[in-house]
Scaffold this active site. Sequence first.
Site, short mmCIF file in Angstrom:
data_model
loop_
_atom_site.label_atom_id
_atom_site.label_comp_id
_atom_site.label_asym_id
_atom_site.label_seq_id
_atom_site.Cartn_x
_atom_site.Cartn_y
_atom_site.Cartn_z
N LEU A 89 0.87 -1.17 0.00
CA LEU A 89 0.00 0.00 0.00
C LEU A 89 0.91 1.22 0.00
O LEU A 89 1.96 1.22 0.64
CB LEU A 89 -0.90 0.02 1.25
CG LEU A 89 -1.96 -1.07 1.38
CD1 LEU A 89 -2.70 -0.91 2.71
CD2 LEU A 89 -2.94 -1.04 0.22
N ASP A 90 0.49 2.27 -0.70
CA ASP A 90 1.25 3.52 -0.66
C ASP A 90 1.38 4.00 0.78
O ASP A 90 0.54 3.72 1.63
CB ASP A 90 0.55 4.60 -1.49
CG ASP A 90 0.65 4.35 -2.98
OD1 ASP A 90 1.46 3.51 -3.39
OD2 ASP A 90 -0.09 5.01 -3.74
N ARG A 91 2.40 4.76 1.03
CA ARG A 91 2.68 5.27 2.38
C ARG A 91 1.45 5.92 3.02
O ARG A 91 1.12 5.65 4.18
CB ARG A 91 3.81 6.30 2.33
CG ARG A 91 4.17 6.91 3.69
CD ARG A 91 5.09 8.09 3.53
NE ARG A 91 4.42 9.17 2.83
CZ ARG A 91 5.02 10.29 2.42
NH1 ARG A 91 6.31 10.45 2.62
NH2 ARG A 91 4.33 11.23 1.79
#
Length: 266
Positions: free
Chosen positions: A52-54
């Site tokens: 997942l993106d940050r």
Amino acid sequence: MYRDNDIAVIEKPSGMLTVPYPGSRARTAVQVLGAMLSSSGIATEPLVVHRLDRDTSGVMMFALNAAVQKKIMAQWHTMVSERLYRAVAENPAHGTAADEGLIDSPLAFNAHTMGYVPKSTDKVKTVPARTHFRVVERGKTHTLFELSLDTGKKNQIRAHLASIGYTLAGDENYRAESDPFHRLALHARSLCFVHPTTGKEMRFEVSEPPEWLEFVKTNRTKCEAPVWKKEKPNHENHVIIGERKVSKKQLSKMDFMDRMKYLHQK
């Protein structure tokens, strides 16, 4: 959220990287999970099977041994039956999205590896991407979407929604006009899959923050300006896009996609 001898499922908070990158000292999901396992007397390192993106929160799965990691990654598209996201996006100035649909525009990536939908006339390398969307709630200023992915490309949801005029709230990279939750309004809500060892169907769900729906329903028109909109005015005759200098006259003629193309050029 769950752990056995082969997998672990967690809820990742917004603002946390999935894995470290060179030079970073920030805590990551894989490091935190590893520390939790170690404190429980489990001598194993969690292994990444998806990311997942940050700034995206929500449900994530990790493998707990190399054999399971290999199996999950080889069978991801057949073993995962549902992976839903929720997102709050700013309404476009003109036009509205259908109640549900598919965005299948291919993605390109600029010099900063940020995904975007290029114009048909742009001669850039692209990758296939397919995002299904459904409108959960429409408001005067924002819309709550539910999304699922046929492909899992970097920035896919953010780039696809931006391409049809719906920039995610709090998305600095795509120059959102609002930041009502002081974070990117993207959440991995559910993950349903067949267990790689037992064959049992498993489902995990964590709802997005309840204030997201309430915010959309109340039709607020005043959102706090995001940090990137509070910069001091630049009185020089040029601005910087990425590491490139461009005149204000040039900038005034650029739309979002033109700026992305400009960044992509070497």
